[in-house]
Enzyme design. Structure first.
Site, PDB file in Angstrom:
ATOM      1  N   GLY A 252      44.708  36.847  40.785  1.00  0.00           N
ATOM      2  CA  GLY A 252      46.039  36.755  40.911  1.00  0.00           C
ATOM      3  C   GLY A 252      46.207  37.643  42.200  1.00  0.00           C
ATOM      4  O   GLY A 252      46.998  37.886  43.076  1.00  0.00           O
ATOM      5  N   ASP A 253      46.128  39.528  42.064  1.00  0.00           N
ATOM      6  CA  ASP A 253      46.027  40.055  42.801  1.00  0.00           C
ATOM      7  C   ASP A 253      45.536  40.028  44.821  1.00  0.00           C
ATOM      8  O   ASP A 253      46.244  40.257  45.447  1.00  0.00           O
ATOM      9  CB  ASP A 253      46.022  41.805  42.296  1.00  0.00           C
TER      10      ASP A 253
END
Length: 311
Positions: A252-253
């Site tokens: 996600g990052d």
């Protein structure tokens, strides 16, 4: 320049054991210690994409010094603010196919330290055209701290990419200043709008609600199933290529980093979506968190399927 924010970073310690025994001594040969935190993962991927990037947040004590040495070695600009309290450890014990985590709550930020950070942030953001805000707040900061940072960024002409959830996300979305981009996953969106689970039609209906007005880009990630993306009034469905995931932590990052880099490069619509989401795929294919193989970027973008949703 892109400025990444990690307000509650940690030294991530990983212990790999063949067997973990309670109430006795466990000796470990396989140990890794890295600068951890969602915003630092974003910064690492941006650095690998050859983007001019700086990292900021709060650091204190010897553990804070360790993180500073790590980001310096990666050629990431160090804009962190020094605090009196000690930066935290986050420990993962990997054993017998399981992962047991011990997460410290972290330092307590004083009112003076919080105000100092906002003053320095007001200076730093003038050097950036994109700001990423990732993760939770350390103790001592109010839930509207991100709201103030979005306000400062907007007033200085910087686009904000926000990756948070729960009360922090809600407080920001209900404020007078909106981020340019948000990236809730399917469950985070459901929690935000008071649903147990959501299908594609429910996701689209939720994103059309007034809460999400004036947010140009909304990316709802669906794990291995891809994402539903809203840009303005247009919805897109993205399907990721099938891969053998090695370590999905930090994907996600990496998506946030991909969109930040894509905005900086002037990518638009389908091209931007493919590029941004591809960074999450590439991260999942690597053992290290917040790492991609840049030689596979073209392949991942080519394999990513994006279509406009009609009706």
């Amino acid at each position: 320049m892109i400025l990444t924010i990690t307000l509650n970073p940690a030294v991530d310690i990983s212990y790999k054991l063949e067997q973990f025994s309670l109430d006795t001594v466990n000796r470990v040969d396989h140990v890794s210690k890295t600068a951890g935190g969602k915003g630092l993962n974003v910064a690492r991927v941006l650095q690998q994409l050859d983007v001019d990037v700086a990292a900021s947040g709060f650091l204190g004590g010897s553990l804070g010094g360790f993180i500073r040495s790590q980001i310096e070695a990666l050629d990431i600009k160090d804009f962190f603010v020094q605090i009196a309290d000690e930066t935290r450890n986050c420990i993962a014990v990997i054993h017998e196919g399981n992962q047991t985590e011990i997460l410290e709550s972290g330092p307590v930020i004083t009112d003076k330290e919080g105000q100092l950070f906002l003053e320095k942030f007001s200076d730093y953001v003038q050097q950036a055209n994109i700001v990423t805000l990732s993760g939770s707040l350390p103790k001592g900061l109010s839930a509207d701290f991100y709201v103030e940072m979005v306000k400062i960024s907007t007033q200085n002409g910087a686009r904000v990419l926000l990756d948070s959830n729960g009360a922090l996300l809600d407080a920001t979305l209900t404020s007078g200043y909106k981020p340019y981009f948000i990236k809730p996953n399917e469950q985070e969106l459901a929690d935000l709008v008071g649903e147990q689970e959501m299908d594609e039609l429910q996701i689209r209906a939720a994103l059309a609600a007034p809460l999400f007005t004036n947010i140009p880009w909304i990316v709802v990630t669906l794990g291995a199933d891809g994402a539903i993306v809203k840009h303005g009034d247009t919805f897109y469905r993205a399907k990721a290529p099938k891969i053998e995931a090695v370590n999905p932590v930090g994907s996600g990052d990496s998506v946030v980093a991909g969109f930040a880099a894509g905005f900086a490069r002037g990518l638009m619509d389908e091209e931007l979506i493919k590029f941004g989401l591809s960074m999450g795929v590439l991260n999942a294919m690597e053992e290290k968190t917040g790492h991609i193989n840049v030689e596979k970027v073209a392949w991942a973008v080519e394999e990513m399927q994006v279509e406009k949703i009609k009706g």
